[in-house]
Design a protein around this motif. Sequence first.
Motif, PDB file in Angstrom:
ATOM      1  N   GLU A  29      39.186  48.231  36.622  1.00 21.73           N
ATOM      2  CA  GLU A  29      37.922  47.520  36.462  1.00 21.73           C
ATOM      3  C   GLU A  29      37.744  47.272  34.967  1.00 21.73           C
ATOM      4  O   GLU A  29      36.904  47.879  34.302  1.00 21.73           O
ATOM      5  N   LYS A  82      30.952  46.830  36.500  1.00 20.54           N
ATOM      6  CA  LYS A  82      32.361  46.647  36.144  1.00 20.54           C
ATOM      7  C   LYS A  82      33.067  45.977  37.315  1.00 20.54           C
ATOM      8  O   LYS A  82      32.771  46.250  38.479  1.00 20.54           O
ATOM      9  N   LEU A  83      34.018  45.088  36.993  1.00 23.66           N
ATOM     10  CA  LEU A  83      34.741  44.353  38.019  1.00 23.66           C
ATOM     11  C   LEU A  83      36.241  44.447  37.784  1.00 23.66           C
ATOM     12  O   LEU A  83      36.706  44.509  36.645  1.00 23.66           O
ATOM     13  N   ASN A  84      36.983  44.427  38.874  1.00 19.17           N
ATOM     14  CA  ASN A  84      38.437  44.363  38.798  1.00 19.17           C
ATOM     15  C   ASN A  84      38.848  42.908  38.982  1.00 19.17           C
ATOM     16  O   ASN A  84      38.886  42.401  40.100  1.00 19.17           O
TER      17      ASN A  84
END
Length: 308
Positions: A29, A82-84
């Motif tokens: 992430e 948070k991002l992947n």
Amino acid sequence: MKKLLYLCLPIISFVLLTGCIKEEYDDCERCTLTFSYLGDGTSDIFPEKITDVSLYVFDANGILVQTKHIEQNDLKAFQGTKLNLSRGVYHVVGVGNSFSKTEINTPSSSKEMSERYFNHPNASKGGKVEGNDSLYLGRQTIDVPNDWYEADVPFRSSHLKVSYTVEVEGANWMDKTRAVESHFTLKVNNLTPMTNFENEVFGNPMTYEPLLPLDTSDYIHKGYFNIMRHPKQSDVEFVLIENETGDVLHTLRLEDFLNEFPQIDVTKQEVLIPIVVKLGYLGDICTDVTVTIPEWMIKDVTPGFGNN
């Protein structure tokens, strides 16, 4: 040997905590987004106005690739998420405060960003709509590289707050009946009920029916509700009906009201449209109607107004 062990421990700890190693960023992430909302000022008031976010991530072609809902407790811990995401360009859209009066949908199974919109659940079903949630929309285009990336998603208002009060002179509601919750019905016609992911209102005009209960502490009918962000020039009108007779007591075009009271600026992010209707009765017959704004606005004093 001990020095080598000490050096390795932080690296091992980082991998265990994040699941990431430098050569395999696609499993991380590694994209951090923060959220902000400035309202009409320069200070961030996001925590005061927005309590949850429904997040949508689209690729460079506007096709949905990821969704995420961030709850209030998570936003209190970290005002963002948070991002992947793999390397590439993305369009991020967040809808704030999508509670019971909001559904986010598409007219079909399409995953295109241009097809997404939000509205009251009953707006497309023909049911009764009393008002909208206190909605906000965040938008940002991000270009994620191969390594760590951070960006802010600024939010803007997607609603207008309305207060509509009815003050009566010459009629004694207390003597008529204590049990009646409201002596009047308010209908707001020609409202555009939908907002797309560009923060633009659209859709077939419809009528809202906000609650207009009687406050027995001062015997004033008071309605508080939200509508989508209509421009000043619109066909929106407020219709006040007496329940006992079914008579239309007054009709008010929103545009005329805003022209008469220019201190109400609907281009601002945080704006309240406060309509005060004063009715004069002779016996059981309404003989006079006056429309004005509250004293605090005439005196240029702004009180607080809730989010819901």
